[in-house]
Write a protein that holds these residues in place. Sequence first.
Motif, PDB file in Angstrom:
ATOM      1  N   GLY A 160       0.795  -1.210   0.000  1.00  0.00           N
ATOM      2  CA  GLY A 160       0.000   0.000   0.000  1.00  0.00           C
ATOM      3  C   GLY A 160       0.832   1.266   0.000  1.00  0.00           C
ATOM      4  O   GLY A 160       2.066   1.239   0.004  1.00  0.00           O
ATOM      5  N   THR A 161       0.141   2.383   0.015  1.00  0.00           N
ATOM      6  CA  THR A 161       0.767   3.705   0.002  1.00  0.00           C
ATOM      7  C   THR A 161       0.721   4.315   1.411  1.00  0.00           C
ATOM      8  O   THR A 161      -0.071   3.886   2.254  1.00  0.00           O
ATOM      9  CB  THR A 161       0.025   4.638  -0.953  1.00  0.00           C
ATOM     10  N   PRO A 162       1.538   5.332   1.668  1.00  0.00           N
ATOM     11  CA  PRO A 162       1.418   6.025   2.948  1.00  0.00           C
ATOM     12  C   PRO A 162       0.014   6.556   3.209  1.00  0.00           C
ATOM     13  O   PRO A 162      -0.486   6.479   4.340  1.00  0.00           O
ATOM     14  CB  PRO A 162       2.446   7.156   2.821  1.00  0.00           C
ATOM     15  N   ALA A 163      -0.645   7.084   2.185  1.00  0.00           N
ATOM     16  CA  ALA A 163      -2.000   7.603   2.377  1.00  0.00           C
ATOM     17  C   ALA A 163      -2.962   6.501   2.798  1.00  0.00           C
ATOM     18  O   ALA A 163      -3.823   6.697   3.667  1.00  0.00           O
ATOM     19  CB  ALA A 163      -2.489   8.274   1.097  1.00  0.00           C
ATOM     20  N   GLN A 164      -2.824   5.327   2.183  1.00  0.00           N
ATOM     21  CA  GLN A 164      -3.693   4.206   2.546  1.00  0.00           C
ATOM     22  C   GLN A 164      -3.441   3.770   3.991  1.00  0.00           C
ATOM     23  O   GLN A 164      -4.386   3.544   4.755  1.00  0.00           O
ATOM     24  CB  GLN A 164      -3.472   3.032   1.594  1.00  0.00           C
ATOM     25  N   MET A 165      -2.174   3.629   4.364  1.00  0.00           N
ATOM     26  CA  MET A 165      -1.869   3.164   5.719  1.00  0.00           C
ATOM     27  C   MET A 165      -2.310   4.184   6.755  1.00  0.00           C
ATOM     28  O   MET A 165      -2.861   3.814   7.798  1.00  0.00           O
ATOM     29  CB  MET A 165      -0.385   2.854   5.860  1.00  0.00           C
TER      30      MET A 165
ATOM     31  N   PHE B 150       3.061   6.769  15.028  1.00  0.00           N
ATOM     32  CA  PHE B 150       2.283   6.626  13.805  1.00  0.00           C
ATOM     33  C   PHE B 150       0.815   7.002  14.008  1.00  0.00           C
ATOM     34  O   PHE B 150       0.093   7.203  13.033  1.00  0.00           O
ATOM     35  CB  PHE B 150       2.413   5.204  13.261  1.00  0.00           C
ATOM     36  N   LEU B 151       0.382   7.084  15.255  1.00  0.00           N
ATOM     37  CA  LEU B 151      -0.959   7.566  15.567  1.00  0.00           C
ATOM     38  C   LEU B 151      -0.949   9.028  15.998  1.00  0.00           C
ATOM     39  O   LEU B 151      -1.991   9.580  16.347  1.00  0.00           O
ATOM     40  CB  LEU B 151      -1.585   6.719  16.688  1.00  0.00           C
ATOM     41  N   ARG B 152       0.235   9.665  15.959  1.00  0.00           N
ATOM     42  CA  ARG B 152       0.401  10.986  16.547  1.00  0.00           C
ATOM     43  C   ARG B 152       0.960  12.006  15.545  1.00  0.00           C
ATOM     44  O   ARG B 152       1.614  12.971  15.931  1.00  0.00           O
ATOM     45  CB  ARG B 152       1.318  10.879  17.773  1.00  0.00           C
TER      46      ARG B 152
ATOM     47  N   ASP C 248      -5.953   5.762  11.031  1.00  0.00           N
ATOM     48  CA  ASP C 248      -6.945   6.728  11.501  1.00  0.00           C
ATOM     49  C   ASP C 248      -8.237   6.015  11.906  1.00  0.00           C
ATOM     50  O   ASP C 248      -8.851   6.334  12.935  1.00  0.00           O
ATOM     51  CB  ASP C 248      -7.264   7.760  10.419  1.00  0.00           C
ATOM     52  N   ARG C 249      -8.665   5.053  11.104  1.00  0.00           N
ATOM     53  CA  ARG C 249      -9.890   4.314  11.427  1.00  0.00           C
ATOM     54  C   ARG C 249      -9.737   3.531  12.728  1.00  0.00           C
ATOM     55  O   ARG C 249     -10.637   3.532  13.575  1.00  0.00           O
ATOM     56  CB  ARG C 249     -10.262   3.357  10.291  1.00  0.00           C
ATOM     57  N   LEU C 250      -8.611   2.882  12.889  1.00  0.00           N
ATOM     58  CA  LEU C 250      -8.396   2.106  14.107  1.00  0.00           C
ATOM     59  C   LEU C 250      -8.291   3.013  15.321  1.00  0.00           C
ATOM     60  O   LEU C 250      -8.791   2.686  16.406  1.00  0.00           O
ATOM     61  CB  LEU C 250      -7.140   1.250  13.966  1.00  0.00           C
ATOM     62  N   ALA C 251      -7.660   4.160  15.154  1.00  0.00           N
ATOM     63  CA  ALA C 251      -7.471   5.079  16.276  1.00  0.00           C
ATOM     64  C   ALA C 251      -8.784   5.644  16.782  1.00  0.00           C
ATOM     65  O   ALA C 251      -8.851   6.131  17.925  1.00  0.00           O
ATOM     66  CB  ALA C 251      -6.531   6.211  15.872  1.00  0.00           C
ATOM     67  N   GLN C 252      -9.827   5.601  15.974  1.00  0.00           N
ATOM     68  CA  GLN C 252     -11.132   6.124  16.371  1.00  0.00           C
ATOM     69  C   GLN C 252     -11.939   5.142  17.214  1.00  0.00           C
ATOM     70  O   GLN C 252     -13.005   5.521  17.743  1.00  0.00           O
ATOM     71  CB  GLN C 252     -11.929   6.516  15.124  1.00  0.00           C
TER      72      GLN C 252
END
Length: 254
Positions: free
Chosen positions: A141-146, A217-219, A151-155
Amino acid sequence: MHLIPLPALADNYIWLLHDDHGNAVVVDPGDAAVVEQALVAHRLQLRAILLTHHHHDHIGGVPALRAHHGVPVHAPDDERIGEATARVRDGDRVELAEPSVQFEVIAVPGHTLSHVAYVGAGILLCGDTLFSLGCGRLFEGTPAQMLASLDRLAQLPGDTLVCGGHEYTEANGRFARTIEPANADLQQRLQEVAALRARLEPTLPVLLAGERATNPFLRVDTDAVIAWCERQGAGNDRVARFAAVRRAKDGFRA
């Protein structure tokens, strides 16, 4: 629901979930023998297999387990996973009767394009997308995809238990400290990790709230990580910031 991390291969975790009645589901069984030993030791009957992505260290034990137990295999819609009996996609629900549990499927492309995560019973089974203090390499994948996947998991709720696929926390922590050396939550987590590993205990599962406070990576939108990225010439765009952190981690040796 009871959760058991099974160390396997070099540094994998196979996740075994079971109820009080001896019914079990296993996630990403890269080694069938490890699973069989755990089933016997805990007097469990395997009822289903969940797979997050196609890499051999996550699916290598599936043929032997299916041959022995004849259980369904829920897997991403990817022809590289030949043992699947049910293909899952983003937004699907996997409902198991034994153990009685329901998982939501979340597409998390990045490490691989067809990677999925499963969320249920307060547990996030995220394969090689999210680790404690880190994330997976971008093999497909791409950085944008990851970043969108993270972002979805962090929510998800902060009390969600993160169950990643590898014991990488010590090495991830050494890198995270180079990004945020003044992060007090990170320093506390590193002390906890050192104590756990000294006792040869897993550093997972870990609360998602803790990862949001410590995992670089979440920050990527926090002041400290933005400042670090600006020094690398990548401070204005959040995808560029994520890519800079991931690139630095890929080359990190310490």
